[in-house]
Structures are given as structure tokens and as C-alpha cells.
Design an enzyme around this catalytic site. Structure first.
Site, PDB file in Angstrom:
ATOM      1  N   HIS A 264       0.820  -1.222   0.000  1.00 32.05           N
ATOM      2  CA  HIS A 264       0.000   0.000   0.000  1.00 32.05           C
ATOM      3  C   HIS A 264       0.848   1.265   0.000  1.00 32.05           C
ATOM      4  CE1 HIS A 264       0.023   1.042   4.405  1.00 32.05           C
ATOM      5  NE2 HIS A 264       0.010  -0.257   4.614  1.00 32.05           N
ATOM      6  N   ASP A 276       5.862   1.109   7.058  1.00 25.67           N
ATOM      7  CA  ASP A 276       4.432   0.897   6.814  1.00 25.67           C
ATOM      8  C   ASP A 276       3.918   1.970   5.887  1.00 25.67           C
ATOM      9  OD1 ASP A 276       1.878  -0.019   6.866  1.00 25.67           O
ATOM     10  OD2 ASP A 276       1.442   0.638   8.902  1.00 25.67           O
ATOM     11  N   GLU A 310      -5.041   1.873   2.303  1.00 27.89           N
ATOM     12  CA  GLU A 310      -5.161   0.712   3.191  1.00 27.89           C
ATOM     13  C   GLU A 310      -5.408   1.169   4.614  1.00 27.89           C
ATOM     14  OE1 GLU A 310      -3.948  -2.332   6.059  1.00 27.89           O
ATOM     15  OE2 GLU A 310      -3.070  -0.358   5.775  1.00 27.89           O
ATOM     16  N   GLU A 311      -4.715   2.240   5.023  1.00 29.94           N
ATOM     17  CA  GLU A 311      -4.709   2.604   6.447  1.00 29.94           C
ATOM     18  C   GLU A 311      -6.067   3.022   6.989  1.00 29.94           C
ATOM     19  OE1 GLU A 311      -2.496   1.899   8.353  1.00 29.94           O
ATOM     20  OE2 GLU A 311      -0.518   2.058   7.442  1.00 29.94           O
TER      21      GLU A 311
HETATM   22 ZN    ZN Z   1      -0.548   0.612   8.970  1.00 27.56          ZN
HETATM   23 ZN    ZN Z   2       0.350  -1.255   6.408  1.00 26.09          ZN
END
Ligand code: ZN
Ligand code: ZN
Length: 459
Positions: A264, A276, A310-311
Site C-alpha cells: 500500500h 508501513d 489501506e490505512e
Molecule cells: Zn498501517
Molecule cells: Zn500497512
């Protein structure tokens, strides 16, 4: 002597390196994924959905996937737009007690407080069940969700306190929620993340507090009532247009069969999202670069997807599954990278019976990377979850996440925490496993239909 002369007379020709050697040595010697990650975090920065950074991330993805001989496109996604503002809180001074500032950060999806903030007594719970038991004492209060996260596996165990706790507290009349950060280490930095308020239901200001401040609240509450003042300036703006980035390396024999490799593109806003999920994005783009450079393409199409949002919404993954619904029966494998930059530990699958036996002969090149065996866990990924209903087989390069949740969703998710050699090893493993899935003679058997219990999430 005769043999020696013969050897000198006819030099042994250099063997053509196998595809495995080419992919693995290129990934490890060039450190290409690390170079891409450095460029992403230093030139684009944080990439929260709907922000200028997210738009720059889309442009970055298109730019780096173009020019490799792939078919690259942007696919429209409507994303939520949530923006952070002022965030301030303190334990209010009282009889025999001085004020204590709290290190905290708003949770994604939280509304702000009214101007000047709010002030209320705190009630502590350590589970959603305890919240219900204490329902009569929640109205008009700030609910403090405490827990004992100590190891990465606890993220799944306690994650619902962040995602579901504030909405559950709001239903019982709470005026705000404070959630102990989901973290395995802390230098007093709070860890954000999404909290889910359903449309039309009452929403209350919700924030994560640092582990140290959670401990402080817990100690103070043991001595008597605790009053907290909280001011949050976060806001929800109208949805905005953004994109997934999709790039196909067409297969040489079965171009209609697709192996999807995704990560992502969006991140939280407190840092640059190096792990992330900048790490996943760099691994995907580097795999595209390595596979596109091979003299011969794999049998099947490899589709590289950089998902948006995504988050705080999973809109990119949901939109992809809808827009490509007719193709999903031809998605023969899907793999997502969203577990940081740690070294590879092995391979996991979620497929039908016999899948391991089919893929087993492709594992030996992974042995020297430390990832040459199957692990007894299901492959998964939040962005893959909308494809589960179509029984798409999932695969994973499982990574070491020992220190991932030390920095996850915090201001400390920066490049310096990424170990170059571990990351390059994972890059090598990802490139090879992707190639194996795309070039093996037969495809993985499909898993049985999922039990309808909602989609998984590793946000
Ligand atoms: Zn995340
Ligand atoms: Zn992630």
C-alpha cells in the site's frame, strides 16, 4: 597430468546463471529496494490518503514502474480525507496533584473536540467486555482503554480496542476515548491508527496515548479520581479522488492468468511510513524491475499493484476487487507486502490441498536467504482480503516483525530503522517467489470459500 593439460587447453565456459541466481544476486548486490525506499521517503515523505503526499506517491509509483516495458495505469479510487490538527491533553491538577501533560495523537477517523476542548473524569477498562460491564459508569466520562501489548502477536489481540473501542464507548454515552498505544516499545511516542465509527452513529474524539502515559493514568486512577482535559483539532473533509497504480508484465504463455504482487502506497502522517508501507512499495517496484530485466518473461502475467488507502478505509483494495471482479477467477496467486522491512523467515500459503507440494521444488533457492521452508500460518494481507471471496490463493514471504511494532504508526517510522542486508534478503526472496508463482507449470489449487466473518485487517 593429462587431465590438467586438457583443462588448461579447453577452458570451461561460464555457465549461464539460472534465473534464481540472477534475481537473488541482483537484489542482494544492488540493494535496489533500499535505494527505492530511500527515494520514496526522502522525496515524497508521508502519504496519508487525500493529501498532497499521497498524490506525490501515486506519481512516484507511475514514474518508477514506467520505462520497464510494463503496461502501467492509474485506477481511480474515491478515498476518505481525514486531517490532523491541534492535539493536546493533560491530567488536570487537583487536591494534592499537579497537572501532567499527556503525549497523545488523534486516531484516524476521530472528530475534533469543540474549541477549547473538553474535560471529564476518566474510567479505565482493559477489554470491550469490561466496557459493557462498566456501562453505568461510562456516561459523561472519558474511557481509557488499557492493555498489556508486549509482543507483535498482541496486535491482533488488542487491536480491536483501537478500532472498535471508541465507537462502543460512544454508544454508552462516553464523551471521549483514550487508547493505550499498540506498541512493543516506547520512547513516549504515541502510535496512531484508524478507529471505526459507522456512518450515522455518534462519534467521539479518540486518541492514542503513549505507553508511558497509559501507565501514569493507571497509577493515578489507583489512588483516586482522575480528570483529563483534551483538545483535538482533527477534521473529516469530503471524499477525494486518488488512485491505485497497476502495472502488468504480460506473461509469455498464459497472459490471461495473473499473479498479483501488492503493497500500500498510503501511510500515516506522523512520519514517512518507511516500514508501513514504504518498504512494501519498494519491494514491489524492485521486483518489477528485476523480473522485467530477465531475458525471458515468466509464463503468466505478473501484476504489480500499489494500493491506495489501506490505512483508513481499504478503499483501494475494495475498488480493485470490484473493478476487476471478472478477472479474479484468473488471479492464480496474490501476495501482499505489509509487514515492514525485516528479514525473510519462510513462505506461507493460503490455498487448496496440495499447494505446498506443488510449490516445494521452487523453495531451495530461498534456503540461503533463511526462508527456504513453509511456515504453518495462513498467508494474508488487508489489501488481499476483498479477493478472498473469489477464492484467490494467497502467498506470503513471512518477515521478521520483532521490532516492527516498536515504530509502527508512530513518528519513529523512518528510514534509519531499516536494516540494509535484511531488507535486501527479503527483496531477493520476494522476487524469486513471485517468479516461481508466475512460471511454475501448474497453478496453486484454490482455497475453499471463506467463512463469512468480515474481512481481515492488519492495519
Ligand atoms: Zn498501517
Ligand atoms: Zn500497512
Amino acid at each position: 597430468m593429462v587431465v590438467a593439460i586438457a583443462l588448461e587447453a579447453t577452458p570451461v565456459p561460464q555457465a549461464t546463471p539460472s534465473v534464481a541466481e540472477t534475481l537473488i544476486s541482483s537484489a542482494q548486490e544492488s540493494h535496489g529496494a533500499f535505494t527505492l525506499l530511500t527515494d520514496l521517503v526522502d522525496t515524497v515523505g508521508s502519504r496519508l490518503s487525500g493529501s498532497d503526499g499521497a498524490a506525490a506517491g501515486v506519481a512516484w509509483g507511475v514514474q518508477h514502474l514506467s520505462g520497464l516495458g510494463l503496461e502501467v495505469s492509474k485506477e481511480s479510487v474515491l478515498v476518505p480525507v481525514w486531517v490532523r490538527g491541534l492535539e493536546q491533553a493533560e491530567v488536570v491538577a487537583g487536591k494534592g496533584r499537579r497537572a501532567h501533560p499527556l503525549a497523545l495523537t488523534a486516531l484516524g477517523g476521530s472528530p475534533g473536540t469543540r474549541r477549547g476542548g473538553l474535560e471529564a473524569d476518566v474510567v479505565e477498562v482493559d477489554s470491550l467486555a469490561e466496557l459493557q460491564e462498566r456501562a453505568p459508569s461510562v456516561r459523561g466520562r472519558i474511557v481509557f482503554f488499557n492493555h498489556g501489548m508486549a509482543v507483535p502477536q498482541d496486535y491482533r489481540r488488542f487491536g480491536q480496542l483501537r478500532t472498535k473501542g471508541p465507537a462502543a464507548a460512544a454508544k454508552l454515552g462516553a464523551v471521549a476515548a483514550l487508547v493505550r498505544s499498540l506498541a512493543t516499545a516506547s520512547m513516549r511516542s504515541p502510535h496512531t491508527g484508524q478507529t471505526d465509527f459507522k456512518p450515522g452513529e455518534v462519534a467521539i474524539p479518540a486518541a492514542a496515548i503513549s505507553v508511558e502515559d497509559a501507565e501514569l493514568l493507571h497509577r493515578l486512577l489507583a489512588t483516586g479520581p482522575v480528570r483529563v482535559h483534551l483538545a483535538l483539532g482533527c477534521r473529516i473533509l469530503p471524499d477525494a479522488r486518488s488512485s491505485n497504480v497497476v502495472a502488468d508484465l504480460r506473461g509469455r504463455e498464459h497472459p490471461d492468468e495473473i499473479v498479483l504482487l501488492g503493497a500500500h502506497l498510503d501511510s500515516w502522517d506522523l512520519a514517512v511510513g518507511a516500514q508501513d508501507d514504504g518498504a512494501g512499495v519498494a519491494l514491489v517496484v524492485e521486483a518489477a524491475r528485476l523480473l522485467a530485466a530477465l531475458p525471458e518473461r515468466p509464463r503468466r502475467t505478473v501484476r504489480f499493484v500499489l494500493f491506495m488507502n489501506e490505512e483508513n478505509g481499504l478503499r483501494g483494495a475494495k475498488t480493485y476487487a470490484i473493478d476487476h471482479a471478472s478477472e479474479l477467477p484468473h488471479h492464480v496467486a496474490a501476495m501482499e507486502l505489509d509487514a515492514g522491512a525485516g528479514r525473510p523467515l519462510g513462505v506461507a500459503l493460503k490455498a487448496g490441498a496440495g499447494a505446498q507440494a506443488l510449490l516445494e521444488t521452487w523453495l531451495p533457492p530461498l534456503v540461503k536467504l533463511g526462508a527456504g521452508s513453509f511456515l504453518e500460518e495462513d498467508a494474508q494481507g488487508a489489501d488481499l482480503s476483498p479477493m478472498a471471496a473469489a477464492q484467490v490463493p494467497f502467498a506470503s514471504v513471512v518477515q521478521d516483525t520483532t521490532h516492527y511494532f516498536d515504530i509502527h504508526h508512530s513518528a519513529a517510522d523512518t528510514l534509519d530503522k531499516v536494516d540494509l542486508d535484511a531488507f535486501s534478503r527479503t527483496s531477493a526472496a520476494v522476487a524469486w517467489l513471485t517468479y516461481a508463482l508466475a512460471d511454475s507449470e501448474s497453478v496453486l489449487p484454490r482455497p475453499p470459500p471463506p467463512v463469512p466473518a468480515g474481512t481481515s485487517s492488519a492495519r
